[in-house]
Motif scaffolding. Structure first.
Motif, PDB file in Angstrom:
ATOM      1  N   GLU A   1       8.149   5.091   6.743  1.00  0.00           N
ATOM      2  CA  GLU A   1       7.488   6.334   6.332  1.00  0.00           C
ATOM      3  C   GLU A   1       8.148   6.859   5.064  1.00  0.00           C
ATOM      4  OE1 GLU A   1       8.061   9.001   9.617  1.00  0.00           O
ATOM      5  OE2 GLU A   1       6.781   7.808  10.967  1.00  0.00           O
ATOM      6  N   VAL A   2       7.349   7.430   4.170  1.00  0.00           N
ATOM      7  CA  VAL A   2       7.921   8.148   3.027  1.00  0.00           C
ATOM      8  C   VAL A   2       7.274   9.536   3.013  1.00  0.00           C
ATOM      9  CG1 VAL A   2       8.471   8.112   0.576  1.00  0.00           C
ATOM     10  CG2 VAL A   2       8.044   5.953   1.758  1.00  0.00           C
ATOM     11  N   HIS A   3       8.122  10.552   2.985  1.00  0.00           N
ATOM     12  CA  HIS A   3       7.655  11.932   3.054  1.00  0.00           C
ATOM     13  C   HIS A   3       7.945  12.626   1.730  1.00  0.00           C
ATOM     14  CE1 HIS A   3       7.009  11.334   7.341  1.00  0.00           C
ATOM     15  NE2 HIS A   3       8.165  10.684   7.341  1.00  0.00           N
ATOM     16  N   GLY A   4       6.897  13.169   1.117  1.00  0.00           N
ATOM     17  CA  GLY A   4       7.055  13.788  -0.189  1.00  0.00           C
ATOM     18  C   GLY A   4       6.670  15.263  -0.175  1.00  0.00           C
ATOM     19  N   SER A   5       6.772  15.879  -1.352  1.00  0.00           N
ATOM     20  CA  SER A   5       6.485  17.312  -1.455  1.00  0.00           C
ATOM     21  C   SER A   5       5.024  17.623  -1.158  1.00  0.00           C
ATOM     22  CB  SER A   5       6.835  17.795  -2.870  1.00  0.00           C
ATOM     23  OG  SER A   5       6.156  16.990  -3.826  1.00  0.00           O
ATOM     24  N   ASP A   6       4.113  16.667  -1.427  1.00  0.00           N
ATOM     25  CA  ASP A   6       2.686  16.951  -1.266  1.00  0.00           C
ATOM     26  C   ASP A   6       1.979  16.054  -0.257  1.00  0.00           C
ATOM     27  OD1 ASP A   6       3.007  18.820  -3.312  1.00  0.00           O
ATOM     28  OD2 ASP A   6       2.633  17.292  -4.846  1.00  0.00           O
ATOM     29  N   GLY A   7       2.747  15.173   0.386  1.00  0.00           N
ATOM     30  CA  GLY A   7       2.085  14.300   1.348  1.00  0.00           C
ATOM     31  C   GLY A   7       3.077  13.349   1.979  1.00  0.00           C
ATOM     32  N   SER A   8       2.596  12.655   3.002  1.00  0.00           N
ATOM     33  CA  SER A   8       3.417  11.648   3.675  1.00  0.00           C
ATOM     34  C   SER A   8       2.608  10.370   3.787  1.00  0.00           C
ATOM     35  CB  SER A   8       3.788  12.117   5.088  1.00  0.00           C
ATOM     36  OG  SER A   8       4.712  13.181   5.044  1.00  0.00           O
ATOM     37  N   VAL A   9       3.282   9.242   3.576  1.00  0.00           N
ATOM     38  CA  VAL A   9       2.623   7.956   3.782  1.00  0.00           C
ATOM     39  C   VAL A   9       3.368   7.263   4.909  1.00  0.00           C
ATOM     40  CG1 VAL A   9       3.873   6.779   1.888  1.00  0.00           C
ATOM     41  CG2 VAL A   9       1.701   5.879   2.678  1.00  0.00           C
ATOM     42  N   ILE A  10       2.584   6.812   5.901  1.00  0.00           N
ATOM     43  CA  ILE A  10       3.167   6.391   7.170  1.00  0.00           C
ATOM     44  C   ILE A  10       2.682   4.987   7.526  1.00  0.00           C
ATOM     45  CG2 ILE A  10       3.254   6.949   9.649  1.00  0.00           C
ATOM     46  CD1 ILE A  10       3.108   9.867   8.847  1.00  0.00           C
ATOM     47  N   GLY A  11       3.603   4.033   7.497  1.00  0.00           N
ATOM     48  CA  GLY A  11       3.283   2.663   7.885  1.00  0.00           C
ATOM     49  C   GLY A  11       3.648   2.474   9.350  1.00  0.00           C
ATOM     50  N   ILE A  12       2.690   1.969  10.118  1.00  0.00           N
ATOM     51  CA  ILE A  12       2.895   1.793  11.559  1.00  0.00           C
ATOM     52  C   ILE A  12       2.826   0.306  11.880  1.00  0.00           C
ATOM     53  CG2 ILE A  12       1.957   2.337  13.855  1.00  0.00           C
ATOM     54  CD1 ILE A  12       0.601   4.795  12.400  1.00  0.00           C
ATOM     55  N   GLY A  13       3.855  -0.186  12.563  1.00  0.00           N
ATOM     56  CA  GLY A  13       3.851  -1.596  12.967  1.00  0.00           C
ATOM     57  C   GLY A  13       3.945  -2.544  11.778  1.00  0.00           C
TER      58      GLY A  13
ATOM     59  N   ALA B   1       0.847  -1.210   0.000  1.00  0.00           N
ATOM     60  CA  ALA B   1       0.000   0.000   0.000  1.00  0.00           C
ATOM     61  C   ALA B   1       0.879   1.256   0.000  1.00  0.00           C
ATOM     62  CB  ALA B   1      -0.920  -0.007   1.218  1.00  0.00           C
ATOM     63  N   ILE B   2       1.991   1.208   0.719  1.00  0.00           N
ATOM     64  CA  ILE B   2       2.910   2.357   0.741  1.00  0.00           C
ATOM     65  C   ILE B   2       3.522   2.537  -0.653  1.00  0.00           C
ATOM     66  CG2 ILE B   2       5.066   3.260   1.730  1.00  0.00           C
ATOM     67  CD1 ILE B   2       4.350   1.692   4.324  1.00  0.00           C
ATOM     68  N   ARG B   3       3.971   1.423  -1.235  1.00  0.00           N
ATOM     69  CA  ARG B   3       4.547   1.492  -2.581  1.00  0.00           C
ATOM     70  C   ARG B   3       3.537   2.082  -3.590  1.00  0.00           C
ATOM     71  NH1 ARG B   3       5.140  -3.082  -6.423  1.00  0.00           N
ATOM     72  NH2 ARG B   3       2.934  -3.176  -5.881  1.00  0.00           N
ATOM     73  N   ASP B   4       2.287   1.601  -3.509  1.00  0.00           N
ATOM     74  CA  ASP B   4       1.268   2.081  -4.449  1.00  0.00           C
ATOM     75  C   ASP B   4       1.013   3.580  -4.268  1.00  0.00           C
ATOM     76  OD1 ASP B   4       1.130  -0.482  -5.359  1.00  0.00           O
ATOM     77  OD2 ASP B   4      -0.800  -0.953  -4.400  1.00  0.00           O
ATOM     78  N   ALA B   5       1.021   4.029  -3.020  1.00  0.00           N
ATOM     79  CA  ALA B   5       0.780   5.461  -2.762  1.00  0.00           C
ATOM     80  C   ALA B   5       1.913   6.301  -3.351  1.00  0.00           C
ATOM     81  CB  ALA B   5       0.657   5.712  -1.254  1.00  0.00           C
ATOM     82  N   VAL B   6       3.145   5.824  -3.184  1.00  0.00           N
ATOM     83  CA  VAL B   6       4.303   6.561  -3.718  1.00  0.00           C
ATOM     84  C   VAL B   6       4.258   6.550  -5.244  1.00  0.00           C
ATOM     85  CG1 VAL B   6       6.830   6.564  -3.903  1.00  0.00           C
ATOM     86  CG2 VAL B   6       5.740   6.119  -1.686  1.00  0.00           C
ATOM     87  N   ALA B   7       4.077   5.342  -5.820  1.00  0.00           N
ATOM     88  CA  ALA B   7       4.092   5.210  -7.286  1.00  0.00           C
ATOM     89  C   ALA B   7       2.920   5.950  -7.913  1.00  0.00           C
ATOM     90  CB  ALA B   7       4.062   3.735  -7.676  1.00  0.00           C
ATOM     91  N   GLY B   8       1.802   6.023  -7.200  1.00  0.00           N
ATOM     92  CA  GLY B   8       0.607   6.683  -7.721  1.00  0.00           C
ATOM     93  C   GLY B   8       0.653   8.198  -7.574  1.00  0.00           C
ATOM     94  N   GLY B   9       1.755   8.727  -7.084  1.00  0.00           N
ATOM     95  CA  GLY B   9       1.915  10.179  -6.993  1.00  0.00           C
ATOM     96  C   GLY B   9       1.169  10.819  -5.837  1.00  0.00           C
ATOM     97  N   ARG B  10       0.710  10.022  -4.879  1.00  0.00           N
ATOM     98  CA  ARG B  10      -0.156  10.578  -3.828  1.00  0.00           C
ATOM     99  C   ARG B  10       0.598  11.422  -2.807  1.00  0.00           C
ATOM    100  NH1 ARG B  10      -4.512   6.088  -2.231  1.00  0.00           N
ATOM    101  NH2 ARG B  10      -5.544   7.894  -1.338  1.00  0.00           N
ATOM    102  N   ILE B  11       1.941  11.315  -2.797  1.00  0.00           N
ATOM    103  CA  ILE B  11       2.697  12.196  -1.883  1.00  0.00           C
ATOM    104  C   ILE B  11       3.556  13.189  -2.668  1.00  0.00           C
ATOM    105  CG2 ILE B  11       2.718  10.482  -0.023  1.00  0.00           C
ATOM    106  CD1 ILE B  11       5.735  10.019  -0.710  1.00  0.00           C
TER     107      ILE B  11
END
Ligand code: NDP
Length: 332
Positions: free
Chosen positions: A241-253, A130-140
């Motif tokens: 966690e991956v932090h981008g120019s327009d968002g952050s995606v945060i995996g916990i546990g 899910a983190i990979r998809d968010a990054v690849a999909g430009g969501r951050i």
């Protein structure tokens, strides 16, 4: 069903992989242990019809594939023998102790026309995907930084070769940082260029064997990733966690063998949980490997992925040793 031989009467096979092979429709035909009695007991406990102390006897059992899970210094020779016998190889990480050995394993499997996979489980986690998809999909937006929290406590039952036996490829970097490396490469779709790291001996590791590490990796596109791995922390949480120019995606546990954890997306519109459907990581790994044997797709992590992830771990050790930035050079 795919006929599997297990090389190594190990904890990981008992806790996860034997069950995963069966759940993925495979058949566990035999197990190899260096000790006849332990091998027999292990086979009986795990419902495996046969045990042997001889790798060529195992490879002679009309196998399709072996799962190699012995201590790290044994992976190379066992992989070469399987390739020579025309048996596909799913090998545990780290593939070997040196990059030259790991590359030789990949080359031998390729030359023999057998499929090779590396059992990096984390890229099979729904959270990590899910983190990979968010990054690849430009969501951050443009990814700028990543942070990996993978400091755990090594269970007492596993406080053996991993912290005591340098000849078996001990230390937290070859055990855990190598997983971070694979996970970051998978999530970011980029290759690491260089790394700086400091290692720690926090009281668990034997002579000269690190049991904690912190470091920073520079990736191809300029992204910086920090990582923290340990065997010595009982109460830390894990995350990616991956932090981008327009968002952050945060995996916990999510840096764990279990199909658990949450993924949050934070951006201008607020914070929400991404949908993650829990799925056994090891079943997914075995399924992808078996599909690859049928000509459908590739193993979740290939042999080359195993080499590239090891290259980052080895560079982290080099940096810690020399006190300088080390280049990541898989040599593929
Ligand atoms: P174990 O420590 O459980 O087993 C390693 C070896 O130790 C076995 O091959 C076995 O030798 C020997 N051994 C096991 N139990 C005993 C015993 N009671 N007395 C004496 N010797 C014993 O290994 P792990 O399962 O922790 O790790 C195996 C491999 O899998 C490693 O490469 C590791 O890095 C990897 N791993 C990967 C994980 C992942 O999620 N991808 C997670 C955990 C480990 P023999 O086979 O000859 O009987």
């Amino acid at each position: 069903p795919v006929r599997w031989g297990i090389v190594g009467a190990t904890t990981i096979a008992r806790e996860w992989m034997i069950g995963a092979i069966r759940e993925a429709g495979g058949d566990v035909v035999s197990v190899m242990s260096s000790d006849a009695e332990r091998g027999r007991a292990y086979a009986a406990e795990n419902g495996i019809p046969d045990a042997t102390t001889d790798l060529s006897a195992l490879l002679g059992k009309d196998l399709d594939a072996v799962y190699i899970a012995t201590t790290n210094e044994k992976h190379k020779d066992q992989t070469l023998a399987a390739a020579k016998a025309g048996v596909h190889v799913l090998c545990e990480k780290p593939l070997a102790l040196t990059l030259a050995d790991a590359r030789e394993m990949v080359a031998a499997c390729r030359a023999a026309g057998v499929t090779m996979g590396t059992n990096h489980h984390l890229r099979n986690a729904s959270t990590i995907r899910a983190i990979r998809d968010a990054v690849a999909g430009g969501r951050i937006g443009k990814p700028l930084f990543a942070r990996v929290f993978h400091a755990v406590y090594l269970p007492v039952g596993l406080q053996g070769w991993r912290i005591k036996d340098a000849g078996a490829g001990s230390g937290v970097v070859m055990d855990i940082t190598v997983h971070d490396a694979d996970t970051l490469r998978f999530v970011l779709g980029e290759e690491p260029v260089s790394v700086t790291a400091f290692t720690q001996q926090g009281g668990m590791g034997g002579d000269g064997i690190e049991d904690g590490v912190m470091g920073v990796v520079r990736f191809g596109g300029g992204l910086l990733a920090q990582f923290h791995d340990a065997f010595t922390t009982k109460y830390a949480t894990t995350g990616l966690e991956v932090h981008g120019s327009d968002g952050s995606v945060i995996g916990i546990g999510c840096m764990t063998q279990k199909p658990t954890g949450d993924v949050l997306l934070r951006d201008a519109s607020g914070e929400r949980k991404l949908e993650v459907v829990p799925e056994n990581l090891y079943v997914r790994s075995v399924t992808a490997f078996q599909n690859a044997l049928r000509g459908e797709g590739r193993p979740a992590a290939t042999g080359e992925d195993g080499v590239r992830s090891m290259a980052l771990a080895l560079a982290a050790l080099e940096s810690a040793r020399t006190g300088r930035e080390a280049m990541v050079e898989p040599g593929l």
